[in-house]
Design a protein around this motif. Structure first.
Motif, PDB file in Angstrom:
ATOM      1  N   PRO A 289       0.847  -1.199   0.000  1.00 52.84           N
ATOM      2  CA  PRO A 289       0.000   0.000   0.000  1.00 52.84           C
ATOM      3  C   PRO A 289       0.879   1.244   0.000  1.00 52.84           C
ATOM      4  CG  PRO A 289      -0.767  -1.574   1.653  1.00 52.84           C
ATOM      5  CD  PRO A 289       0.573  -2.080   1.160  1.00 52.84           C
ATOM      6  N   MET A 290       0.460   2.265  -0.718  1.00 55.29           N
ATOM      7  CA  MET A 290       1.272   3.476  -0.802  1.00 55.29           C
ATOM      8  C   MET A 290       0.827   4.487   0.258  1.00 55.29           C
ATOM      9  SD  MET A 290       2.158   3.649  -4.845  1.00 55.29           S
ATOM     10  CE  MET A 290       3.689   4.564  -4.493  1.00 55.29           C
ATOM     11  N   LYS A 291       1.732   5.418   0.549  1.00 53.47           N
ATOM     12  CA  LYS A 291       1.513   6.302   1.697  1.00 53.47           C
ATOM     13  C   LYS A 291       0.652   7.526   1.405  1.00 53.47           C
ATOM     14  CE  LYS A 291       5.854   4.627   3.466  1.00 53.47           C
ATOM     15  NZ  LYS A 291       7.295   4.763   3.249  1.00 53.47           N
ATOM     16  N   SER A 292       0.643   7.962   0.151  1.00 50.64           N
ATOM     17  CA  SER A 292      -0.058   9.212  -0.152  1.00 50.64           C
ATOM     18  C   SER A 292      -0.305   9.289  -1.644  1.00 50.64           C
ATOM     19  CB  SER A 292       0.816  10.405   0.248  1.00 50.64           C
ATOM     20  OG  SER A 292       2.009  10.394  -0.534  1.00 50.64           O
ATOM     21  N   ILE A 293      -1.203  10.193  -2.013  1.00 51.92           N
ATOM     22  CA  ILE A 293      -1.435  10.383  -3.442  1.00 51.92           C
ATOM     23  C   ILE A 293      -0.197  11.011  -4.084  1.00 51.92           C
ATOM     24  CG2 ILE A 293      -2.553  12.660  -3.282  1.00 51.92           C
ATOM     25  CD1 ILE A 293      -4.501  11.675  -5.481  1.00 51.92           C
ATOM     26  N   GLU A 294       0.542  11.774  -3.314  1.00 47.77           N
ATOM     27  CA  GLU A 294       1.765  12.373  -3.859  1.00 47.77           C
ATOM     28  C   GLU A 294       2.763  11.275  -4.266  1.00 47.77           C
ATOM     29  OE1 GLU A 294       2.299  15.328  -4.864  1.00 47.77           O
ATOM     30  OE2 GLU A 294       4.333  14.802  -5.510  1.00 47.77           O
ATOM     31  N   GLN A 295       2.840  10.239  -3.435  1.00 54.09           N
ATOM     32  CA  GLN A 295       3.747   9.138  -3.771  1.00 54.09           C
ATOM     33  C   GLN A 295       3.283   8.405  -5.044  1.00 54.09           C
ATOM     34  OE1 GLN A 295       3.901   5.811  -1.038  1.00 54.09           O
ATOM     35  NE2 GLN A 295       6.104   5.507  -1.286  1.00 54.09           N
ATOM     36  N   LYS A 296       1.978   8.259  -5.187  1.00 56.64           N
ATOM     37  CA  LYS A 296       1.442   7.617  -6.400  1.00 56.64           C
ATOM     38  C   LYS A 296       1.707   8.486  -7.634  1.00 56.64           C
ATOM     39  CE  LYS A 296      -2.243   5.265  -3.877  1.00 56.64           C
ATOM     40  NZ  LYS A 296      -3.682   5.005  -3.745  1.00 56.64           N
ATOM     41  N   ARG A 297       1.557   9.787  -7.440  1.00 60.13           N
ATOM     42  CA  ARG A 297       1.795  10.744  -8.531  1.00 60.13           C
ATOM     43  C   ARG A 297       3.236  10.607  -9.045  1.00 60.13           C
ATOM     44  NH1 ARG A 297      -0.232  15.283  -5.798  1.00 60.13           N
ATOM     45  NH2 ARG A 297      -2.300  14.970  -6.704  1.00 60.13           N
ATOM     46  N   THR A 298       4.157  10.565  -8.109  1.00 65.62           N
ATOM     47  CA  THR A 298       5.564  10.437  -8.498  1.00 65.62           C
ATOM     48  C   THR A 298       5.832   9.081  -9.141  1.00 65.62           C
ATOM     49  OG1 THR A 298       5.990  11.746  -6.519  1.00 65.62           O
ATOM     50  CG2 THR A 298       7.900  10.863  -7.653  1.00 65.62           C
ATOM     51  N   MET A 299       5.221   8.041  -8.605  1.00 68.56           N
ATOM     52  CA  MET A 299       5.423   6.697  -9.187  1.00 68.56           C
ATOM     53  C   MET A 299       4.987   6.678 -10.651  1.00 68.56           C
ATOM     54  SD  MET A 299       6.494   3.616  -8.638  1.00 68.56           S
ATOM     55  CE  MET A 299       6.381   2.953  -6.957  1.00 68.56           C
ATOM     56  N   VAL A 300       3.805   7.203 -10.919  1.00 72.37           N
ATOM     57  CA  VAL A 300       3.286   7.206 -12.287  1.00 72.37           C
ATOM     58  C   VAL A 300       4.196   8.035 -13.202  1.00 72.37           C
ATOM     59  CG1 VAL A 300       1.428   8.241 -13.675  1.00 72.37           C
ATOM     60  CG2 VAL A 300       0.881   6.646 -11.823  1.00 72.37           C
ATOM     61  N   GLN A 301       4.617   9.169 -12.697  1.00 74.05           N
ATOM     62  CA  GLN A 301       5.490  10.052 -13.472  1.00 74.05           C
ATOM     63  C   GLN A 301       6.817   9.369 -13.821  1.00 74.05           C
ATOM     64  OE1 GLN A 301       6.906  13.589 -11.244  1.00 74.05           O
ATOM     65  NE2 GLN A 301       5.255  14.623 -12.360  1.00 74.05           N
ATOM     66  N   ARG A 302       7.406   8.803 -12.809  1.00 76.07           N
ATOM     67  CA  ARG A 302       8.729   8.181 -12.997  1.00 76.07           C
ATOM     68  C   ARG A 302       8.680   6.944 -13.895  1.00 76.07           C
ATOM     69  NH1 ARG A 302      12.953   8.805  -9.494  1.00 76.07           N
ATOM     70  NH2 ARG A 302      13.869   7.504 -11.133  1.00 76.07           N
TER      71      ARG A 302
END
Lengths: 65, 65, 65, 65, 65, 65
Positions: A11-24
């Motif tokens: 599970p991811m910690k925040s939407i910000e972390q998901k945002r970066t994952m998708v971007q990267r």
């Protein structure tokens, strides 16, 4: 074709972390395939620690020790 | 490589059932590949009966009859 | 073998929509393979908009603009 | 999001059969989601009969009987 | 529902090894779910060492050292 | 847990391209999860253009026009 990147992780910690994952992941795939970024899809699957095992034991149990 | 076993099935009843599933699938894969158990990952996907179909009908509907 | 159709998409609106999805995908696969419908399984995966990306951005963010 | 339909089945007989499969699965998914067809991707995975099992036996062995 | 077990690993050595893999994974899943073995499907995916990475390096390169 | 990144795309051009893909996807996932790179696995699936569709048509046909 439209490449799809699926990442199966915890599970991811925040939407910000998901945002970066998708971007990267998108940047990586687009550059290596030589495709426009708009052609890349990413799906993040969040797996609870009681649904994942390693070495025959649940992650949920490994953490509890 | 690190083999991954993914099982797509119904919701499970308890963490004990998940524990046994991971143990059993890992033992099976490790023995057949001839790998150390630590190299095997397992992911359990629990699918609700309204998200799975068989023969063109939802499991949720088949059960309700 | 028993073909399995997995559809990864957004959250669905109702059980009726899932019912139709399973029916339609099963009919399509059964006819094209020339198999009895009972041999076809379907799994619907519903992905929240913050877990899916396109073009390097979360669907959740694209919608908010 | 861009839904993806993945069908895991036996080897297909011709490109014409694949063409129809993609057409039919796309029509089904697009109509049920209420999306434009251009948003739907389909991947066909062809699995040899020695790599698929049912009831604990390889499809390759079931056919040979 | 009909559970499906998918194992993603290296190329296998023989049909006998695949036969045992299917048998063992099916037995494990059937027993833990409490289902008849006929309800369990297994798919073996064989991944060449140049298509799999670990720790950022191809398995094909790790082996060559 | 050990995250796995699976990328479904077209056939790749060289082992060097695969090497870079694994490296880049691993770096991205490891940094965003905050994990050691050794915990990340990557699987590259290469799909022939006659097995992938978009908008209801085979990639193989779209290219031929």
């Amino acid at each position: 074709m439209m490449p799809t990147v699926v990442v199966d992780g915890p599970p991811m910690k925040s939407i910000e972390q998901k945002r970066t994952m998708v971007q990267r992941l998108t940047d990586a795939a687009a550059e290596v395939y030589g495709y426009d970024k708009m052609k890349i899809s990413v799906i993040i699957r969040e797996n609870p620690p009681e649904n994942v095992g390693r070495g025959g034991r649940l992650i949920a149990d490994l953490r509890g020790e």
